[in-house]
Design a protein around this motif. Sequence first.
Motif, PDB file in Angstrom:
ATOM      1  N   ILE A 277       0.835  -1.192   0.000  1.00  0.00           N
ATOM      2  CA  ILE A 277       0.000   0.000   0.000  1.00  0.00           C
ATOM      3  C   ILE A 277       0.877   1.252   0.000  1.00  0.00           C
ATOM      4  CG2 ILE A 277      -1.647   1.327   1.369  1.00  0.00           C
ATOM      5  CD1 ILE A 277      -2.788  -1.322   2.335  1.00  0.00           C
ATOM      6  N   VAL A 278       0.517   2.202  -0.852  1.00  0.00           N
ATOM      7  CA  VAL A 278       1.216   3.478  -0.938  1.00  0.00           C
ATOM      8  C   VAL A 278       0.186   4.577  -0.679  1.00  0.00           C
ATOM      9  CG1 VAL A 278       2.540   5.021  -2.422  1.00  0.00           C
ATOM     10  CG2 VAL A 278       2.808   2.560  -2.646  1.00  0.00           C
ATOM     11  N   ILE A 279       0.490   5.482   0.252  1.00  0.00           N
ATOM     12  CA  ILE A 279      -0.405   6.594   0.544  1.00  0.00           C
ATOM     13  C   ILE A 279       0.044   7.796  -0.274  1.00  0.00           C
ATOM     14  CG2 ILE A 279      -1.238   8.163   2.327  1.00  0.00           C
ATOM     15  CD1 ILE A 279      -0.826   5.895   4.337  1.00  0.00           C
ATOM     16  N   PHE A 280      -0.849   8.296  -1.130  1.00  0.00           N
ATOM     17  CA  PHE A 280      -0.543   9.445  -1.974  1.00  0.00           C
ATOM     18  C   PHE A 280      -0.904  10.763  -1.309  1.00  0.00           C
ATOM     19  CE2 PHE A 280      -1.629   6.133  -5.252  1.00  0.00           C
ATOM     20  CZ  PHE A 280      -0.319   5.820  -5.544  1.00  0.00           C
ATOM     21  N   GLY A 281      -1.835  10.737  -0.388  1.00  0.00           N
ATOM     22  CA  GLY A 281      -2.252  11.951   0.284  1.00  0.00           C
ATOM     23  C   GLY A 281      -3.331  11.650   1.302  1.00  0.00           C
ATOM     24  N   ALA A 282      -3.592  12.617   2.163  1.00  0.00           N
ATOM     25  CA  ALA A 282      -4.620  12.462   3.191  1.00  0.00           C
ATOM     26  C   ALA A 282      -5.243  13.818   3.480  1.00  0.00           C
ATOM     27  CB  ALA A 282      -4.019  11.872   4.460  1.00  0.00           C
ATOM     28  N   ALA A 283      -6.486  13.789   3.911  1.00  0.00           N
ATOM     29  CA  ALA A 283      -7.188  15.025   4.237  1.00  0.00           C
ATOM     30  C   ALA A 283      -8.107  14.783   5.417  1.00  0.00           C
ATOM     31  CB  ALA A 283      -8.005  15.505   3.038  1.00  0.00           C
ATOM     32  N   LEU A 284      -8.029  15.653   6.397  1.00  0.00           N
ATOM     33  CA  LEU A 284      -8.954  15.620   7.521  1.00  0.00           C
ATOM     34  C   LEU A 284     -10.120  16.528   7.155  1.00  0.00           C
ATOM     35  CD1 LEU A 284      -9.386  14.471  10.328  1.00  0.00           C
ATOM     36  CD2 LEU A 284      -8.264  16.484  11.255  1.00  0.00           C
ATOM     37  N   MET A 285     -11.274  15.923   6.923  1.00  0.00           N
ATOM     38  CA  MET A 285     -12.430  16.649   6.403  1.00  0.00           C
ATOM     39  C   MET A 285     -13.304  17.160   7.545  1.00  0.00           C
ATOM     40  SD  MET A 285     -13.318  13.904   3.410  1.00  0.00           S
ATOM     41  CE  MET A 285     -14.798  14.719   2.895  1.00  0.00           C
ATOM     42  N   TYR A 286     -14.005  18.239   7.277  1.00  0.00           N
ATOM     43  CA  TYR A 286     -14.945  18.772   8.259  1.00  0.00           C
ATOM     44  C   TYR A 286     -16.255  17.995   8.202  1.00  0.00           C
ATOM     45  CZ  TYR A 286     -17.794  21.952  10.941  1.00  0.00           C
ATOM     46  OH  TYR A 286     -18.627  22.478  11.890  1.00  0.00           O
ATOM     47  N   ASP A 287     -16.695  17.668   6.984  1.00  0.00           N
ATOM     48  CA  ASP A 287     -17.931  16.912   6.811  1.00  0.00           C
ATOM     49  C   ASP A 287     -17.849  16.134   5.505  1.00  0.00           C
ATOM     50  OD1 ASP A 287     -18.249  18.821   4.823  1.00  0.00           O
ATOM     51  OD2 ASP A 287     -19.776  19.938   5.912  1.00  0.00           O
ATOM     52  N   GLU A 288     -18.894  15.381   5.192  1.00  0.00           N
ATOM     53  CA  GLU A 288     -18.913  14.574   3.974  1.00  0.00           C
ATOM     54  C   GLU A 288     -19.966  15.098   3.002  1.00  0.00           C
ATOM     55  OE1 GLU A 288     -17.545  10.169   4.854  1.00  0.00           O
ATOM     56  OE2 GLU A 288     -19.155  10.728   6.232  1.00  0.00           O
ATOM     57  N   THR A 289     -19.904  16.386   2.717  1.00  0.00           N
ATOM     58  CA  THR A 289     -20.836  16.981   1.764  1.00  0.00           C
ATOM     59  C   THR A 289     -20.238  16.922   0.358  1.00  0.00           C
ATOM     60  OG1 THR A 289     -19.916  19.187   2.069  1.00  0.00           O
ATOM     61  CG2 THR A 289     -21.748  18.547   3.520  1.00  0.00           C
ATOM     62  N   ILE A 290     -21.078  17.147  -0.629  1.00  0.00           N
ATOM     63  CA  ILE A 290     -20.629  17.126  -2.024  1.00  0.00           C
ATOM     64  C   ILE A 290     -19.574  18.195  -2.264  1.00  0.00           C
ATOM     65  CG2 ILE A 290     -21.372  17.542  -4.397  1.00  0.00           C
ATOM     66  CD1 ILE A 290     -24.052  16.218  -3.625  1.00  0.00           C
ATOM     67  N   ASP A 291     -19.781  19.387  -1.686  1.00  0.00           N
ATOM     68  CA  ASP A 291     -18.802  20.464  -1.858  1.00  0.00           C
ATOM     69  C   ASP A 291     -17.443  20.091  -1.273  1.00  0.00           C
ATOM     70  OD1 ASP A 291     -20.562  22.133  -3.205  1.00  0.00           O
ATOM     71  OD2 ASP A 291     -21.290  23.072  -1.350  1.00  0.00           O
ATOM     72  N   SER A 292     -17.440  19.405  -0.130  1.00  0.00           N
ATOM     73  CA  SER A 292     -16.175  18.972   0.478  1.00  0.00           C
ATOM     74  C   SER A 292     -15.437  18.013  -0.435  1.00  0.00           C
ATOM     75  CB  SER A 292     -16.421  18.299   1.831  1.00  0.00           C
ATOM     76  OG  SER A 292     -16.935  19.208   2.759  1.00  0.00           O
ATOM     77  N   PHE A 293     -16.167  17.053  -1.018  1.00  0.00           N
ATOM     78  CA  PHE A 293     -15.527  16.091  -1.922  1.00  0.00           C
ATOM     79  C   PHE A 293     -15.026  16.772  -3.187  1.00  0.00           C
ATOM     80  CE2 PHE A 293     -17.887  12.976   0.651  1.00  0.00           C
ATOM     81  CZ  PHE A 293     -16.862  12.093   0.906  1.00  0.00           C
ATOM     82  N   LYS A 294     -15.787  17.719  -3.718  1.00  0.00           N
ATOM     83  CA  LYS A 294     -15.328  18.456  -4.907  1.00  0.00           C
ATOM     84  C   LYS A 294     -14.024  19.187  -4.614  1.00  0.00           C
ATOM     85  CE  LYS A 294     -19.734  19.366  -7.187  1.00  0.00           C
ATOM     86  NZ  LYS A 294     -20.708  20.404  -7.563  1.00  0.00           N
ATOM     87  N   TRP A 295     -13.956  19.816  -3.431  1.00  0.00           N
ATOM     88  CA  TRP A 295     -12.748  20.550  -3.081  1.00  0.00           C
ATOM     89  C   TRP A 295     -11.556  19.605  -2.925  1.00  0.00           C
ATOM     90  CZ3 TRP A 295      -9.438  20.443   1.102  1.00  0.00           C
ATOM     91  CH2 TRP A 295      -8.493  21.462   1.133  1.00  0.00           C
ATOM     92  N   ILE A 296     -11.772  18.476  -2.253  1.00  0.00           N
ATOM     93  CA  ILE A 296     -10.660  17.538  -2.020  1.00  0.00           C
ATOM     94  C   ILE A 296     -10.140  16.960  -3.327  1.00  0.00           C
ATOM     95  CG2 ILE A 296     -10.145  15.233  -1.107  1.00  0.00           C
ATOM     96  CD1 ILE A 296     -11.654  16.069   1.388  1.00  0.00           C
ATOM     97  N   PHE A 297     -11.057  16.512  -4.205  1.00  0.00           N
ATOM     98  CA  PHE A 297     -10.603  15.939  -5.471  1.00  0.00           C
ATOM     99  C   PHE A 297      -9.975  17.001  -6.360  1.00  0.00           C
ATOM    100  CE2 PHE A 297     -13.747  12.547  -4.426  1.00  0.00           C
ATOM    101  CZ  PHE A 297     -12.824  11.502  -4.368  1.00  0.00           C
ATOM    102  N   GLY A 298     -10.482  18.213  -6.319  1.00  0.00           N
ATOM    103  CA  GLY A 298      -9.858  19.302  -7.085  1.00  0.00           C
ATOM    104  C   GLY A 298      -8.472  19.639  -6.580  1.00  0.00           C
TER     105      GLY A 298
END
Length: 129
Positions: free
Chosen positions: A106-127
């Motif tokens: 397993i190789v970890i490419f990145g990590a993010a501690l999210m505030y919530d699991e909303t669509i906007d949060s996922f858009k920001w993380i993937f962007g």
Amino acid sequence: MPSQRKVSVAQGFQAEISENAGLSLKQSHDLMGKEAGGMGNVGYTRDDLKRYLRTRRERSLKYGEAGMLIDYNFFGDVVTFDTSYKTNKEYRPLGVFVGFNQHRQIVIFGAALMYDETIDSFKWIFGTF
């Protein structure tokens, strides 16, 4: 005095190398004390070293570690993003971008501690990724 105690860059690198070699924080601190000729000559406490290492880890997660970016260039053919981890004290989702290398490790490419699991949060993380 606490304000005078500081872990130097060289001491920090030595602590990271010791940690990567499998030494505990106590063993690493004791080793540095022996090398300096006694714990009084080290110039910082074990708690100072612990804070230094924690800060380094937080920065590498926040700004992306260079090794993660290099690994992604080599092994980024298939990437998964998992947010099932909620083990921190605020129960916030920790999103991890993961893949496999040529040895099926397993190789970890990145990590993010999210505030919530909303669509906007996922858009920001993937962007951002």
